[in-house]
Write an enzyme that holds these catalytic residues in place. Sequence first.
Site, short mmCIF file in Angstrom:
data_model
loop_
_atom_site.label_atom_id
_atom_site.label_comp_id
_atom_site.label_asym_id
_atom_site.label_seq_id
_atom_site.Cartn_x
_atom_site.Cartn_y
_atom_site.Cartn_z
N HIS A 56 0.93 -0.82 0.00
CA HIS A 56 -0.27 0.13 -0.12
C HIS A 56 0.66 1.05 -0.30
O HIS A 56 1.95 1.16 0.44
CB HIS A 56 -0.96 0.31 1.04
CG HIS A 56 -0.36 -0.17 1.95
ND1 HIS A 56 0.21 -0.93 3.04
CD2 HIS A 56 -0.89 0.63 3.77
CE1 HIS A 56 0.82 -0.87 4.29
NE2 HIS A 56 0.18 0.43 4.38
N HIS A 58 1.86 3.72 1.97
CA HIS A 58 2.22 4.71 2.53
C HIS A 58 3.12 5.12 3.17
O HIS A 58 4.14 3.79 2.40
CB HIS A 58 1.53 3.82 4.45
CG HIS A 58 0.00 4.60 4.77
ND1 HIS A 58 -0.64 3.64 5.09
CD2 HIS A 58 -0.79 5.28 3.66
CE1 HIS A 58 -2.04 4.13 5.36
NE2 HIS A 58 -1.88 5.32 4.79
N ASP A 60 5.91 4.74 5.30
CA ASP A 60 6.92 3.59 5.68
C ASP A 60 7.14 2.45 4.86
O ASP A 60 7.62 1.59 5.63
CB ASP A 60 6.30 3.52 7.27
CG ASP A 60 5.39 3.27 7.16
OD1 ASP A 60 4.38 3.87 6.97
OD2 ASP A 60 4.88 2.32 8.39
N HIS A 61 6.03 2.00 4.18
CA HIS A 61 6.41 1.01 3.13
C HIS A 61 7.06 1.12 1.44
O HIS A 61 7.10 0.37 1.50
CB HIS A 61 4.64 0.15 2.92
CG HIS A 61 4.11 -0.05 4.03
ND1 HIS A 61 3.84 -0.76 4.31
CD2 HIS A 61 3.63 0.77 5.10
CE1 HIS A 61 3.44 -1.37 5.99
NE2 HIS A 61 3.32 0.08 6.15
N HIS A 114 -7.30 -0.33 5.21
CA HIS A 114 -6.25 0.47 6.54
C HIS A 114 -6.08 1.83 4.96
O HIS A 114 -6.24 2.89 4.97
CB HIS A 114 -5.44 -0.31 6.41
CG HIS A 114 -4.35 0.34 6.93
ND1 HIS A 114 -3.85 0.90 7.73
CD2 HIS A 114 -2.65 1.04 6.25
CE1 HIS A 114 -2.82 1.32 8.02
NE2 HIS A 114 -2.50 1.74 7.10
N ASP A 133 0.09 -3.48 6.30
CA ASP A 133 -1.02 -3.07 7.68
C ASP A 133 -2.56 -3.68 7.36
O ASP A 133 -2.93 -2.53 7.94
CB ASP A 133 -0.81 -1.76 7.32
CG ASP A 133 0.82 -1.01 8.19
OD1 ASP A 133 1.25 -1.79 8.53
OD2 ASP A 133 0.89 0.10 7.90
N HIS A 171 4.39 -4.23 10.71
CA HIS A 171 5.32 -3.81 12.33
C HIS A 171 4.75 -5.04 13.64
O HIS A 171 4.14 -5.53 13.71
CB HIS A 171 4.06 -3.32 12.82
CG HIS A 171 3.87 -1.44 11.61
ND1 HIS A 171 4.28 -0.80 11.65
CD2 HIS A 171 3.32 -1.24 10.52
CE1 HIS A 171 4.44 0.53 10.98
NE2 HIS A 171 3.55 -0.34 10.44
ZN LIG Z 1 -0.01 1.63 6.79
#
Ligand SMILES: [Zn+2]
Length: 261
Positions: A56, A58, A60-61, A114, A133, A171
């Site tokens: 996805h 985001h 941090d990905h 998400h 996530d 995570h």
């Molecule tokens: Zn995420």
Amino acid sequence: MKNTLSILNVPAFDDNYLWIIHDGKYAVAVDPGDADAILAALAQHHLVLSAILLTHHHADHIGGVPALLRHAAVPVYGPANDNIAAVTHALHQGDSVHLPELNLTLDVIAVPGHTLGHIAYFAPVQHWLFCGDTLFAGGCGRLFEGTASQMLDSLDKLAALPDDSLVYCAHEYTLSNLRFALEVEPENALLQQRMIAEQAKRQDGLPTVPSLLKLEKQTNPFLRSREAAVVARLLACEKIPALQDDASHFAALRVWKNHYA
Ligand SMILES: [Zn+2]
């Protein structure tokens, strides 16, 4: 035929896990939020990057993707519906990804909730699930874009995978998730045992991820929102005013977690 693939856990930021799937020579990076962490792991294990997989959009990905592409011009697989500029192979529900260097096939599962475009990757030979996530050890992702109904459907799809699937989420939220899970199901003996086992791993500095899908189905409240004990607890704690539909129960559970200290 099972081959000799391994998975490296690459910690990044405060609590992210990036994943590298490799055969000792070639490597695929899953959700490389941090290029430096991935490049260090590739160098340490003498691996050649051959592809990138994204779940996805985001940061941090995907944040490490531009730097990794400067290092090696590899294909980037990712969700068709999450609008990620770097993606070269846009994926939908039911697609299959074949990574020839690793002789690895991954099935694509659309898991909106998400984010709206979120996808998961399932290796049908190895029974590995890379779910970003969406499903966490002991919990699930927040509903930033999708509805509770969408997330419940997405988690139902993941729960239908084989019990011995290993859940590689993104995570280390497990102890926090399990504290909430025990609030929801204080009488769940398997959950009580799991908390003790996961606390011991963390005290030894070990990750709690991957987890076994069977254990998630036994202890993760977000895979158990239809269980009588969970619905009774939602009522008893006044998280729902009366019995409602499954999606409303799931939504109440998710809201409860959002506000849980
Ligand atoms: Zn995420």
